[in-house]
Scaffold this active site. Structure first.
Site, short mmCIF file in Angstrom:
data_model
loop_
_atom_site.label_atom_id
_atom_site.label_comp_id
_atom_site.label_asym_id
_atom_site.label_seq_id
_atom_site.Cartn_x
_atom_site.Cartn_y
_atom_site.Cartn_z
N GLU A 129 -24.82 -51.17 -82.52
CA GLU A 129 -24.46 -49.72 -81.90
C GLU A 129 -23.61 -48.57 -82.66
OE1 GLU A 129 -22.81 -49.24 -78.03
OE2 GLU A 129 -21.26 -47.11 -78.77
N GLU A 173 -16.75 -39.86 -81.91
CA GLU A 173 -16.11 -41.00 -79.87
C GLU A 173 -14.38 -40.46 -79.97
OE1 GLU A 173 -17.25 -44.01 -77.08
OE2 GLU A 173 -16.99 -44.78 -79.71
#
Length: 312
Positions: free
Chosen positions: A144, A149
Site C-alpha cells: 500500500e 493522508e
C-alpha cells in the site's frame, strides 16, 4: 439530471487531472503517457466501494448512482470533478455513519509515474480521515502506498508504505521527517513506515489556501518517491506533459532501503476516499486539543455536527 452544488461547498476536487506515465525503453527518467483520468469521463474509470469500511470508520460509502443523486460525486466548477460527503444530516451514533464516497480505479499498475492535480482536499476538519492512496491484492502482500493522508485537525501530510514483512526504509534523501522505518503492515497497529511532509501547505487548510497543487509519485524497482509542488511552482515539464523527475530535486518522501520493492508492491489500484473517525482519527481524538474540546468522542461529534463537514 442536473446537480445543484452550493457555491460555498468544497470537496476533493480538480481530481480532474490524474495522469499515469509508464517508463519507455527501460529508462526510468523517460516517461510516456499511459492513462489520463480527467473531465466528464473521470468517474467512468473508477468503481464505487459500498462495503463496510475496512478501517472501521463511522461512514456509509454510497454507490455511484446514490452519489450522483445525493450530489456527492460529479462535475464541479470550472470543469473540475468533485467528491464530497453529506453535510446536512444529523445522525444517531448507532447509525451506519455519514454518507461519503470511496472510489477505486478499475485499472491497476505496477511501476509508473502518477501525477495528480488537486485544487482542494477535505483535510484539517475534526472527525475526518481523507486519503489518496494505492494498494494491491491480498493486503498487505502486494503493498500500500499512502500519498495523501491525515486526520482531525492536523495540517501535515503523512506519506506511508504498508507491506508484508522484511521491508525497511533508510529515511535519507528526502525533505520530510521520518516517523517510522519498518513498513511491515502487521506491526505497531498497522502504522507501516512513514514520513511527514516538510511544508504545511501540502495538506488540509494550508493546501486549500494556495489552491492546492500537484502530487507526483514515482514507483520503480529501486524506490518509491513522492513530491509535492504548490500551485505556484509546478515544474514546467509537468505542465508540458513531459515530466522528468530527475530535475525535480529532493522528494518529500524517499522510500528506499532494505526493501525489495518488486517483492512487496504490485498491481495497485488508485483510491480516493473520505472516512470519519475509525482506527486512526477516533483513536487519537483525545490527544488532539482542538477536536477533543468540541466533543467527548469522535463519533459523537461527527453524528451531531453535519455542517462542520461542508468543506469535506
Amino acid at each position: 439530471m442536473t446537480l445543484m452544488i452550493p457555491s460555498s461547498s468544497k470537496f476533493w476536487h480538480d481530481v480532474l487531472i490524474l495522469l499515469i506515465f509508464g517508463s519507455s525503453a527501460g529508462a526510468a527518467s523517460t516517461y510516456n503517457l499511459d492513462t489520463n483520468l480527467a473531465g466528464s469521463s473521470f468517474f467512468d474509470n473508477f468503481n464505487f466501494f459500498t462495503g463496510p469500511d475496512p478501517t472501521n470508520g463511522f461512514v456509509n460509502y454510497v454507490s455511484a448512482v446514490e452519489a450522483a443523486n445525493l450530489g456527492l460525486a460529479g462535475p464541479g466548477p470550472n470543469g473540475a470533478m468533485y467528491i464530497g460527503v453529506d453535510y446536512s444530516t444529523t445522525l444517531s451514533t448507532s447509525a451506519p455513519g455519514r454518507n461519503s464516497v470511496r472510489i477505486s480505479s478499475k485499472q491497476s499498475w505496477t511501476h509508473g509515474l502518477f501525477i495528480a492535480d488537486i485544487a482542494h482536499m477535505p483535510g484539517g476538519i475534526c472527525g475526518t480521515w481523507p486519503a489518496f492512496w494505492s494498494f494491491g491484492p491480498n493486503w498487505p502482500q502486494s503493498g500500500e502506498i499512502d500519498i495523501i493522508e491525515g486526520v482531525n485537525s492536523n495540517d501535515d501530510n503523512l506519506m506511508s508504505l504498508h507491506t508484508s514483512p522484511d521491508c525497511t526504509i533508510a529515511g535519507s534523501g528526502q525533505t520530510g521527517t521520518l516517523q517510522s522505518n519498518n513498513c511491515d503492515g502487521n506491526l505497531n497497529d498497522n502504522t507501516g513506515c512513514s514520513s511527514t511532509a516538510s511544508t504545511d501547505s501540502s495538506y488540509g487548510g494550508p493546501f486549500n489556501a494556495i489552491s492546492g497543487g500537484v502530487y507526483a509519485t514515482e514507483w520503480t524497482s529501486q524506490y518509491i518517491k513522492i513530491w509535492f509542488f504548490p500551485r505556484s511552482s509546478i515544474p514546467q515539464d509537468i505542465t508540458n506533459g513531459v515530466p522528468d523527475p530527475q530535475t525535480w530535486g529532493t522528494p518529500q518522501a524517499n522510500f528506499r532501503g532494505s526493501c525489495d520493492i518488486d517483492t512487496h508492491f504490485a498491481n495497485h489500484n488508485l483510491v480516493f476516499d473520505t472516512t470519519f473517525c475509525g482506527d486512526w482519527a477516533a483513536n487519537v481524538w483525545t490527544s488532539d486539543p482542538v477536536c477533543s474540546s468540541l466533543a467527548p468522542t469522535c463519533v459523537g461529534y461527527v453524528a451531531s455536527n453535519p455542517s462542520a463537514f461542508i468543506d469535506a
